[in-house]
Design a protein around this motif. Sequence first.
Motif, PDB file in Angstrom:
ATOM      1  N   UNK A 106       0.815  -1.213   0.000  1.00  0.00           N
ATOM      2  CA  UNK A 106       0.000   0.000   0.000  1.00  0.00           C
ATOM      3  C   UNK A 106       0.851   1.267   0.000  1.00  0.00           C
ATOM      4  N   UNK A 107       2.094   1.155   0.447  1.00  0.00           N
ATOM      5  CA  UNK A 107       2.970   2.319   0.495  1.00  0.00           C
ATOM      6  C   UNK A 107       4.375   1.904   0.877  1.00  0.00           C
ATOM      7  N   UNK A 108       5.303   2.851   0.771  1.00  0.00           N
ATOM      8  CA  UNK A 108       6.709   2.576   1.050  1.00  0.00           C
ATOM      9  C   UNK A 108       7.307   3.652   1.949  1.00  0.00           C
ATOM     10  N   UNK A 109       8.193   3.227   2.847  1.00  0.00           N
ATOM     11  CA  UNK A 109       9.043   4.132   3.616  1.00  0.00           C
ATOM     12  C   UNK A 109      10.478   3.834   3.212  1.00  0.00           C
ATOM     13  N   UNK A 110      11.173   4.839   2.719  1.00  0.00           N
ATOM     14  CA  UNK A 110      12.562   4.651   2.303  1.00  0.00           C
ATOM     15  C   UNK A 110      13.494   5.369   3.281  1.00  0.00           C
TER      16      UNK A 110
END
Length: 343
Positions: free
Chosen positions: A124-128
């Motif tokens: 659903x989403x990404x944290x980089x």
Amino acid sequence: MSKYGRVRIKDIAKELDLSTATVSRALNPETEHMIGKDQVKRVRECARELGYIPNLAAAALRKQKTHVIGVVIPDILNPVFPPMIKGIQSFLFTQGYITIFVFSNNNQDEALEEVRRLAMRNVDGLILGSAFLDDRSVSECLLQEIPLVLANRSIQDGHLVHQVLSDDHHGMELAIKHLISLGHRHLAHFSGPNTILQGLKRRQAFEWVCQQNQVEFDIIDYDQDDTFAFSVDAGRIGARGYIESGGKATGWIAANDLMAIGAIETCRKMNIQIPQDISICGFNDMPMADIVNPSLTTVSVPFQEIGEQAARMLVKEIGSPWPSKQRWLIAPHLVVRESTAKA
């Protein structure tokens, strides 16, 4: 084992003599308000007793949401990242998300490949936490329109993405003014790579604050690649080179704690006493910075808070996108220990 085998919604409905629609609404936090609280409690207790496990794959197909978040961390061996991982995981758990953590080894090609693999799993989403100032994996996320937050790193065009960062300028100012207060008038900075935000910002802040306070300064750079950056070996090599070149600074500030520890080790081998001869300050306040010898004075970056805020921002972006990209700065603070003393 349940008498039903794999328990389904219709099994709970049969057990309670309710419709499957009622049971489905009771088990869904988004629809539970449509039926009474007592009924919700009754359904959920029965579900627990029977061992019901929701079919997330089926739900994902219906809602086009997987409730899975991908997180890319640059270096699993760097002790600053576990607190950030804890902050991310702790918040996402409360929101019902599953978190997949992967590691890029500070390598852009590996980060891009991991991002593509996560995208194929319809996260659903990404944290980089792995971004370089010019970063292909961020470009890939923007191209694929994947909800994205950068944690503790950013890109050159920061206005394109959500970011949660430590105020590194303020942190460097705290370290420099601490050394000045101890009587140090010639400082040195062991710089991180200019391709990574922390390396560039901390170097720029060091130069600016020294100039503003009319303090002599030196900067120790490295020619090695980015995988070598921010490491104990970088601190060892930088310290030896600076000492052998006749460097005169009595106060050193490393771009991170690992480099500071490497510098301390080299000084010990060259019979230079810390802090009697040279004061050394780190940056980050990684776990166990207080048990090295001497214990490390350092700028404490709130990594757990950064992780939690990045997760919070991403969940909001997934549910209701911000009208513009947000940039959060979180203030660090100085922790004074044994590695700094009067000049």
